[in-house]
Design a protein around this motif. Structure first.
Motif, PDB file in Angstrom:
ATOM      1  N   VAL A 273       4.099   4.218   4.128  1.00 28.25           N
ATOM      2  CA  VAL A 273       3.698   4.952   4.576  1.00 28.25           C
ATOM      3  C   VAL A 273       4.186   6.739   5.645  1.00 28.25           C
ATOM      4  O   VAL A 273       5.123   6.160   6.607  1.00 28.25           O
ATOM      5  CB  VAL A 273       2.216   5.610   5.342  1.00 28.25           C
ATOM      6  CG1 VAL A 273       1.273   6.368   5.819  1.00 28.25           C
ATOM      7  CG2 VAL A 273       1.078   4.626   3.902  1.00 28.25           C
TER       8      VAL A 273
ATOM      9  N   TYR B 279     -10.397   7.711  10.009  1.00 27.76           N
ATOM     10  CA  TYR B 279      -9.517   7.026   8.685  1.00 27.76           C
ATOM     11  C   TYR B 279      -8.955   5.601   9.212  1.00 27.76           C
ATOM     12  O   TYR B 279      -9.128   4.767   8.370  1.00 27.76           O
ATOM     13  CB  TYR B 279      -7.873   8.367   8.627  1.00 27.76           C
ATOM     14  CG  TYR B 279      -6.977   7.373   8.444  1.00 27.76           C
ATOM     15  CD1 TYR B 279      -6.838   7.535   7.020  1.00 27.76           C
ATOM     16  CD2 TYR B 279      -6.242   8.291   9.082  1.00 27.76           C
ATOM     17  CE1 TYR B 279      -5.850   7.226   6.238  1.00 27.76           C
ATOM     18  CE2 TYR B 279      -4.392   7.911   8.476  1.00 27.76           C
ATOM     19  CZ  TYR B 279      -4.691   7.393   6.783  1.00 27.76           C
ATOM     20  OH  TYR B 279      -3.576   7.150   6.474  1.00 27.76           O
TER      21      TYR B 279
ATOM     22  N   ASP C  72      -9.037   2.087   7.276  1.00 29.77           N
ATOM     23  CA  ASP C  72      -8.601   0.738   6.818  1.00 29.77           C
ATOM     24  C   ASP C  72      -7.931  -0.603   7.466  1.00 29.77           C
ATOM     25  O   ASP C  72      -8.006  -1.382   6.795  1.00 29.77           O
ATOM     26  CB  ASP C  72      -7.065   1.514   7.664  1.00 29.77           C
ATOM     27  CG  ASP C  72      -5.726   2.353   7.018  1.00 29.77           C
ATOM     28  OD1 ASP C  72      -5.721   1.552   5.680  1.00 29.77           O
ATOM     29  OD2 ASP C  72      -5.604   3.254   6.804  1.00 29.77           O
TER      30      ASP C  72
ATOM     31  N   ASP D 224       0.700  -1.127   0.258  1.00 28.34           N
ATOM     32  CA  ASP D 224      -0.415  -0.048  -0.533  1.00 28.34           C
ATOM     33  C   ASP D 224       0.796   1.140  -0.271  1.00 28.34           C
ATOM     34  O   ASP D 224       1.822   1.536   0.485  1.00 28.34           O
ATOM     35  CB  ASP D 224      -0.779   0.171   1.512  1.00 28.34           C
ATOM     36  CG  ASP D 224      -2.043   0.697   1.378  1.00 28.34           C
ATOM     37  OD1 ASP D 224      -1.311   2.217   1.279  1.00 28.34           O
ATOM     38  OD2 ASP D 224      -2.818   0.743   2.339  1.00 28.34           O
TER      39      ASP D 224
ATOM     40  N   GLN E 292       2.864   8.824  10.845  1.00 26.92           N
ATOM     41  CA  GLN E 292       1.499   7.549  11.211  1.00 26.92           C
ATOM     42  C   GLN E 292       1.746   6.604  11.482  1.00 26.92           C
ATOM     43  O   GLN E 292       0.612   5.630  11.913  1.00 26.92           O
ATOM     44  CB  GLN E 292       1.073   7.750   9.674  1.00 26.92           C
ATOM     45  CG  GLN E 292       0.217   8.922   8.615  1.00 26.92           C
ATOM     46  CD  GLN E 292      -0.444   9.049   7.581  1.00 26.92           C
ATOM     47  OE1 GLN E 292      -1.183   7.718   8.050  1.00 26.92           O
ATOM     48  NE2 GLN E 292      -0.715   9.813   6.897  1.00 26.92           N
TER      49      GLN E 292
HETATM   50  N1  ARG Z   1      -3.984   9.247   1.617  1.00 34.04           N
HETATM   51  C1  ARG Z   1      -3.562   9.238   2.863  1.00 34.04           C
HETATM   52  C2  ARG Z   1      -3.070  10.865   3.572  1.00 34.04           C
HETATM   53  O1  ARG Z   1      -2.574  10.967   2.334  1.00 34.04           O
HETATM   54  C3  ARG Z   1      -2.461   7.884   2.903  1.00 34.04           C
HETATM   55  C4  ARG Z   1      -3.208   6.304   3.268  1.00 34.04           C
HETATM   56  C5  ARG Z   1      -1.963   6.003   3.690  1.00 34.04           C
HETATM   57  N2  ARG Z   1      -2.270   4.702   3.326  1.00 34.04           N
HETATM   58  C6  ARG Z   1      -3.527   3.646   4.002  1.00 34.04           C
HETATM   59  N3  ARG Z   1      -3.430   2.905   3.302  1.00 34.04           N
HETATM   60  N4  ARG Z   1      -3.554   4.618   5.513  1.00 34.04           N
HETATM   61  O2  ARG Z   1      -1.993  11.280   4.889  1.00 34.04           O
END
Ligand code: ARG
Length: 582
Positions: free
Chosen positions: A347, A323, A327, A117, A351
């Motif tokens: 990522v 969020y 996931d 991912d 996070q």
């Molecule tokens: N869209 C999210 C952002 O810009 C990142 C996603 C990362 N991947 C995940 N599976 N949470 O912060």
């Protein structure tokens, strides 16, 4: 089995023939090649197990090694370190095998499915520097995993769910209230409605709408209501949302393509949330959901936690999913559709709490079997000279296209090759810019922050993408010029440079394995530089095209061809394309 592994296995057999068992050899490459190219340090350990003098053991092992003509320069140093070198014959055998098939020196892994991912771009929002690192590292890890034999799939995991898009649509409604999307009585086909908005417009609307929602309570409320309408697929709003996703996705795809990044799976968070009801059901039945101030939460703290671990917010008090929930739903969907053995999340390291929470929460129910590995592959930030995340001149967030353009301006200046026509220059400069940016991004260990220095990244000298491209193109051009000469087999070695190159080629599997274990590309990036620098040294010492000893000339061309093949393979793993010329 790789050639390196074969070499290690032969040494193990030799040690065994001397009467000793070792499970993992303690074999090191030496930096005093004149004393021995490798050092075998097992005698010391064996001395303890077998209650013998290490030197005596070393002597017995040496006797066995001497019987094998692949080894030479065998001697014992200190208490029982065995120095050995590979004979020229063995080196040539390695070189020729790698030249025929580079894969002969790669250890293949069992074929297991891994989902990676590493997209995370957000719809209607410009990609930024953080997405660059996800994309570069994730794509390279995927390519490496595939090279090693894994069944790896990339998932773009688009951020297309949630309130920001509700605000974007709220703003569009203010700008164009007459659009049929907002007309409840519209009976036509929404897919035929023209939307007077481009991707650039969307990228401007997004921050504007988010800002307004922060300042204006009523705006915020309507944005929320619109979000619910989208999520419940209400005619009009949902159709507009889909259109926005399409416009933005096309642009996101194009930017990823520029970066040589592609995904096998193009799911968005919204697709994953189709699994929400099922997920909710599983969690409700398991009894782990708790009500707290109108919200539904999952406690994920453990007794031995050193740092605070807040509960995971499963359903917010306003009834919407978080969020974290997107996931969790994604894991359920992936399990059902792909049944992966591992899921890697490339990522931003910032996070990590988010991933700790979801990894813990998923283990509270039995969606995944315990042996499925979930890993957050975090990375550091790309900083400016001030040590803070890289910004635009006026202090705003640096978007990815601006960043690529900055590097492009620099690489364009450096294209001085007269055989490149004016109109070809932009394309070449673009490729070199992407190489500069990607190589600089993959060179440090992924977890560390690094400083963006455009002059340094675009330099033709030093550890840079342009240096690697330039050198690799030069190898190719030498091979082209020599295409009338036989390059079947290397038969001779003349100098130390060739030996060093072959020993470095032999190390390839060690580097690949190290890289996949650490899930970082830094070792591969370093290795590419070292191999290329060694080759360039050889190149400056020898005149390949005018060499009169034909066997030697052929050997040098095989050497060049092999280094070229390895460079090409590894640049490809890093996601770097080689232009025809530069
Ligand atoms: N869209 C999210 C952002 O810009 C990142 C996603 C990362 N991947 C995940 N599976 N949470 O912060």
């Amino acid at each position: 089995m790789s050639l390196l592994k074969e070499f290690e296995e032969s040494l193990k057999t030799i040690v065994k023939n001397a009467g000793y068992e070792v499970e993992n050899l303690s074999l090191e490459t030496s930096n005093r090649k004149d004393l021995g190219e490798y050092q075998l340090n097992d005698a010391m350990q064996l001395a303890k197990t077998y209650h013998k003098n290490p030197r005596e053991i070393a002597e017995e092992i040496v006797k066995e090694i001497e019987k094998d003509d692949r080894f030479t320069n065998i001697n014992i140093a200190g208490p029982g370190f065995i120095n050995i070198s590979l004979s020229n014959k063995y080196k040539l055998e390695i070189l020729n095998k790698m030249n025929k098939d580079v894969h002969s020196n790669i250890d293949k892994k069992e074929k297991k499915r891994i989902i990676i991912d590493y997209g995370g771009a957000n719809v209607a929002k410009a990609l930024h520097v953080g997405h660059l690192r996800s994309a570069n590292i994730g794509e390279a890890l995927k390519r490496l995993a595939i090279l090693l034999g894994y069944d790896a799939l990339g998932d773009a995991h688009l951020g297309d769910y949630g309130r920001p898009l509700g605000f974007v649509i709220k703003e569009i409604k203010e700008m164009y209230p007459e659009l049929p999307y907002f007309d409840e009585n519209y009976k036509g086909d929404y897919s035929e409605v023209e939307l007077p908005i481009s991707n650039e417009d969307l990228e401007k609307i997004y921050p504007l709408a988010s800002q307004k929602a922060k300042e204006d309570e009523a705006y915020l409320e309507e944005g929320r209501i619109i979000t619910v309408k989208i999520q419940s697929h209400e005619r009009g709003y949902y159709d507009l949302w889909k259109k926005i996703v399409d416009i933005s996705k096309a642009d996101i795809k194009a930017t990823y393509e520029d970066l040589n990044v592609s995904f096998e799976i193009w799911n968005g968070e919204s697709d994953e949330m189709e699994y929400f009801e099922e997920l909710k059901d599983i969690y409700e039945k398991s009894g782990v959901l708790k009500s707290s101030e109108g919200a539904q939460i999952i406690e994920v703290a453990k007794e031995d936690d050193k740092a605070p671990m807040p509960p995971l917010l499963f359903i917010k008090s306003n009834g919407s999913a978080s969020y974290e929930t997107t996931d969790l739903a994604t894991i359920l969907e992936r399990k059902k559709n792909y049944d992966p053995k591992e899921i890697w999340y490339v990522v931003d390291g910032r996070q990590s709490l988010h991933f700790d929470q979801i990894f813990r929460a998923i283990r509270k129910v039995n969606i995944l079997s315990d042996d499925v590995v979930l890993e957050h592959i975090g990375f550091g930030t790309m900083n400016g000279k001030d040590g803070k995340p890289f910004k635009t001149r006026d202090g705003g967030v640096m978007n990815l296209k601006q960043l690529i353009d900055l590097v492009y301006q620099e690489t364009y200046k450096k294209i001085t090759n007269e055989s490149i026509k004016e109109e070809e220059k932009p394309e070449v400069a673009k490729k070199v810019a992407i190489a500069a940016l990607k190589y600089a991004d993959l060179l440090p260990y992924r977890g560390t922050d690094y400083v963006f220095e455009v002059e340094k990244f675009a330099d033709l000298e030093g550890k840079t993408g342009p240096y690697l491209l330039y050198s690799t193109i030069r190898m190719k051009s030498l091979l082209n010029k020599a295409n009338h000469i036989d390059t079947d087999e290397a038969k001779e070695i003349k100098g130390d440079s060739e030996k060093e190159i072959i020993l470095t080629l032999l190390e390839l599997p060690r580097i690949l394995n190290k890289s996949i274990d650490s899930k970082s590309l830094n070792d591969i990036a370093e290795y590419l530089y070292n191999l290329t620098a060694l080759y360039n040294k050889f190149y400056s010492e020898n005149k390949v095209l005018t060499e009169e000893n034909k066997d030697l000339q052929e050997s040098w061309l095989v050497l060049t061809d092999t280094v070229y093949k390895v460079n090409k393979l590894l640049l490809d793993v890093l996601g770097i394309n080689i232009p025809e010329k530069m």
